[in-house]
Design a protein around this motif. Sequence first.
Motif, PDB file in Angstrom:
ATOM      1  N   VAL A 154     101.461  63.723  37.756  1.00  0.00           N
ATOM      2  CA  VAL A 154     102.476  62.919  38.442  1.00  0.00           C
ATOM      3  C   VAL A 154     103.102  61.935  37.440  1.00  0.00           C
ATOM      4  CG1 VAL A 154     102.741  61.086  40.175  1.00  0.00           C
ATOM      5  CG2 VAL A 154     101.398  63.150  40.714  1.00  0.00           C
ATOM      6  N   ASN A 155     102.248  61.172  36.740  1.00  0.00           N
ATOM      7  CA  ASN A 155     102.745  60.196  35.764  1.00  0.00           C
ATOM      8  C   ASN A 155     103.588  60.844  34.674  1.00  0.00           C
ATOM      9  OD1 ASN A 155     102.247  57.591  36.341  1.00  0.00           O
ATOM     10  ND2 ASN A 155     100.178  57.555  35.464  1.00  0.00           N
ATOM     11  N   GLU A 156     103.097  61.976  34.170  1.00  0.00           N
ATOM     12  CA  GLU A 156     103.827  62.645  33.078  1.00  0.00           C
ATOM     13  C   GLU A 156     105.187  63.157  33.535  1.00  0.00           C
ATOM     14  OE1 GLU A 156      99.896  64.175  30.561  1.00  0.00           O
ATOM     15  OE2 GLU A 156     100.756  65.451  32.117  1.00  0.00           O
ATOM     16  N   ASN A 157     105.252  63.645  34.772  1.00  0.00           N
ATOM     17  CA  ASN A 157     106.548  64.084  35.294  1.00  0.00           C
ATOM     18  C   ASN A 157     107.515  62.908  35.371  1.00  0.00           C
ATOM     19  OD1 ASN A 157     107.167  66.944  36.312  1.00  0.00           O
ATOM     20  ND2 ASN A 157     105.024  66.689  36.916  1.00  0.00           N
ATOM     21  N   ILE A 158     107.008  61.788  35.890  1.00  0.00           N
ATOM     22  CA  ILE A 158     107.883  60.612  36.030  1.00  0.00           C
ATOM     23  C   ILE A 158     108.345  60.137  34.644  1.00  0.00           C
ATOM     24  CG2 ILE A 158     108.079  58.242  36.887  1.00  0.00           C
ATOM     25  CD1 ILE A 158     105.940  58.955  38.982  1.00  0.00           C
TER      26      ILE A 158
ATOM     27  N   ARG B 210     110.597  51.313  37.692  1.00  0.00           N
ATOM     28  CA  ARG B 210     111.050  52.506  38.431  1.00  0.00           C
ATOM     29  C   ARG B 210     109.903  53.483  38.690  1.00  0.00           C
ATOM     30  NH1 ARG B 210     114.512  52.191  41.723  1.00  0.00           N
ATOM     31  NH2 ARG B 210     115.186  54.344  41.536  1.00  0.00           N
ATOM     32  N   LYS B 211     108.947  53.518  37.766  1.00  0.00           N
ATOM     33  CA  LYS B 211     107.798  54.397  37.953  1.00  0.00           C
ATOM     34  C   LYS B 211     107.010  53.940  39.185  1.00  0.00           C
ATOM     35  CE  LYS B 211     104.947  56.087  34.520  1.00  0.00           C
ATOM     36  NZ  LYS B 211     104.016  55.863  33.426  1.00  0.00           N
ATOM     37  N   LYS B 212     106.819  52.640  39.286  1.00  0.00           N
ATOM     38  CA  LYS B 212     106.106  52.092  40.459  1.00  0.00           C
ATOM     39  C   LYS B 212     106.856  52.451  41.741  1.00  0.00           C
ATOM     40  CE  LYS B 212     103.745  48.155  38.481  1.00  0.00           C
ATOM     41  NZ  LYS B 212     104.277  46.997  37.778  1.00  0.00           N
ATOM     42  N   TRP B 213     108.162  52.366  41.668  1.00  0.00           N
ATOM     43  CA  TRP B 213     108.982  52.667  42.850  1.00  0.00           C
ATOM     44  C   TRP B 213     108.794  54.134  43.266  1.00  0.00           C
ATOM     45  CZ3 TRP B 213     113.141  56.056  43.647  1.00  0.00           C
ATOM     46  CH2 TRP B 213     113.833  55.885  44.855  1.00  0.00           C
ATOM     47  N   VAL B 214     108.839  55.045  42.290  1.00  0.00           N
ATOM     48  CA  VAL B 214     108.690  56.477  42.613  1.00  0.00           C
ATOM     49  C   VAL B 214     107.316  56.733  43.239  1.00  0.00           C
ATOM     50  CG1 VAL B 214     108.593  58.831  41.687  1.00  0.00           C
ATOM     51  CG2 VAL B 214     110.297  57.236  40.798  1.00  0.00           C
TER      52      VAL B 214
ATOM     53  N   LEU C  25     112.189  64.225  44.491  1.00  0.00           N
ATOM     54  CA  LEU C  25     113.330  63.381  44.847  1.00  0.00           C
ATOM     55  C   LEU C  25     113.271  62.069  44.053  1.00  0.00           C
ATOM     56  CD1 LEU C  25     115.827  62.773  46.553  1.00  0.00           C
ATOM     57  CD2 LEU C  25     114.337  61.848  48.314  1.00  0.00           C
ATOM     58  N   GLY C  26     112.081  61.474  43.986  1.00  0.00           N
ATOM     59  CA  GLY C  26     111.914  60.230  43.218  1.00  0.00           C
ATOM     60  C   GLY C  26     112.381  60.426  41.782  1.00  0.00           C
ATOM     61  N   CYS C  27     111.966  61.557  41.172  1.00  0.00           N
ATOM     62  CA  CYS C  27     112.352  61.826  39.781  1.00  0.00           C
ATOM     63  C   CYS C  27     113.860  62.025  39.656  1.00  0.00           C
ATOM     64  CB  CYS C  27     111.617  63.063  39.251  1.00  0.00           C
ATOM     65  SG  CYS C  27     109.854  62.755  38.967  1.00  0.00           S
TER      66      CYS C  27
ATOM     67  N   ASN D 173     104.458  58.062  48.083  1.00  0.00           N
ATOM     68  CA  ASN D 173     103.102  57.878  48.626  1.00  0.00           C
ATOM     69  C   ASN D 173     102.035  58.437  47.716  1.00  0.00           C
ATOM     70  OD1 ASN D 173     102.860  56.444  50.943  1.00  0.00           O
ATOM     71  ND2 ASN D 173     103.575  58.150  52.238  1.00  0.00           N
ATOM     72  N   LEU D 174     102.193  58.225  46.418  1.00  0.00           N
ATOM     73  CA  LEU D 174     101.281  58.856  45.460  1.00  0.00           C
ATOM     74  C   LEU D 174     100.335  57.862  44.778  1.00  0.00           C
ATOM     75  CD1 LEU D 174     103.684  61.528  43.953  1.00  0.00           C
ATOM     76  CD2 LEU D 174     101.569  61.991  45.187  1.00  0.00           C
ATOM     77  N   GLU D 175     100.152  56.697  45.392  1.00  0.00           N
ATOM     78  CA  GLU D 175      99.217  55.727  44.813  1.00  0.00           C
ATOM     79  C   GLU D 175      97.831  56.368  44.729  1.00  0.00           C
ATOM     80  OE1 GLU D 175     101.158  54.611  47.438  1.00  0.00           O
ATOM     81  OE2 GLU D 175     102.201  52.801  46.741  1.00  0.00           O
ATOM     82  N   GLY D 176      97.203  56.293  43.572  1.00  0.00           N
ATOM     83  CA  GLY D 176      95.870  56.893  43.392  1.00  0.00           C
ATOM     84  C   GLY D 176      95.927  58.340  42.924  1.00  0.00           C
ATOM     85  N   LYS D 177      97.129  58.942  42.956  1.00  0.00           N
ATOM     86  CA  LYS D 177      97.240  60.345  42.529  1.00  0.00           C
ATOM     87  C   LYS D 177      98.030  60.464  41.223  1.00  0.00           C
ATOM     88  CE  LYS D 177      96.881  62.795  46.959  1.00  0.00           C
ATOM     89  NZ  LYS D 177      97.031  61.807  48.042  1.00  0.00           N
ATOM     90  N   GLU D 178      98.145  59.356  40.489  1.00  0.00           N
ATOM     91  CA  GLU D 178      98.993  59.340  39.287  1.00  0.00           C
ATOM     92  C   GLU D 178      98.581  60.383  38.254  1.00  0.00           C
ATOM     93  OE1 GLU D 178      97.746  56.721  40.753  1.00  0.00           O
ATOM     94  OE2 GLU D 178      99.237  55.125  40.941  1.00  0.00           O
TER      95      GLU D 178
END
Length: 314
Positions: free
Chosen positions: A96-100, A117-121, A148-150, A126-131
């Motif tokens: 997830v983090n690498e994609n962002i 912006r990363k925090k916003w995405v 969509l976030g990306c 709803n990906l808190e904890g799944k970074e």
Amino acid sequence: MKETNSIEVRNLTKKYGKFTSVDSINFEVKEGEVFGFLGANGAGKSTTIKMLCGILEPTSGDASVGGFSVKKEPDKIKRIIGYMSQKFSLYNDLTVNENINFFGGMYGLENSRMDERKKWVIKIANLEGKENTLAKQLSGGFKQRLALGCAVIHEPEIVFLDEPTGGVDPISRRNFWDLINDLSQRGTTVFVTTHYLDEAEYCNRIMMINAGKIIAGGSPKELKTNYLNKTILEIECENVDEAITILDSTGWIDNSAYFGKYIHATISSKENTGERINDLNKLLNEKGIIVKRIDRIMPSLEDVFVNLLEPKEK
Ligand SMILES: Nc1ncnc2c1ncn2[C@@H]1O[C@H](COP(=O)(O)OP(=O)(O)OP(=O)(O)O)[C@@H](O)[C@H]1O
Ligand SMILES: [Mg+2]
């Protein structure tokens, strides 16, 4: 909602050899609106979106996107838009983090802005904890929200979403649409293609495309009132196949089609609805078909679409 046009499409056409994929279409999209581009498989939705994003050159015609011509200034368009394509949207083998990081980097975000912006995405998806989870391990709904976030990580003026909810369950689709509405509230223009007619109801305005041509356009309410000056009857009965054949032979039913387990029959608004319901009950009963109910219903966008695609001369 402001009345400035964000997108203006003029005689936009794409041909592949002799085949015309998009046939001289015209429409406008207003700033900040959620605009639905609706059509069946192969109608020309992705071809149109690719031309508007400046990644596919039109054969003729032009469009202005955020004030830039898709023909003359495609590179300028790429800087002010976000695009979520139908086939590809995330790198499955990245987390997830690498994609962002990848998409943020591609759009030129750095340092504190990137962090913010990363925090916003992460939050909207709803990906808190799944970074650190790989994208391929996320369920469809999370994936679509991350994609969509990306696509909007750089806060573009206009975002193009090509069938963003394909293959996603109804609850996730609903959540996704909440996100689309949030974007529009912030002033982003959202151009979204779909072939789900229920989703089209959430759009401010819709264009319907069929075989490369625009066949109808307007707000969901306008479409239902302008394009369907007819009465729709919903019929619940046994032997639905046989019943449709019988309905088609009456001469006064303009169209009959399956709607889940029911039939929707369209009749002219000049007909006396009560009498016609009695006629139908009698006719189907005579042929041995048990009718549970026949009700007059409000037309849905699906009724409009079906009737536009299958007009019957009477
Ligand atoms: N590169 C190409 N070469 C030839 N024909 C093409 C090409 N790309 C698209 N087409 C044709 O153009 C038509 C419109 O395709 P398009 O992908 O725009 O439809 P769509 O509305 O996005 O459909 P779907 O809902 O299946 O995604 C189709 O008949 C398709 O086969
Ligand atoms: Mg497509």
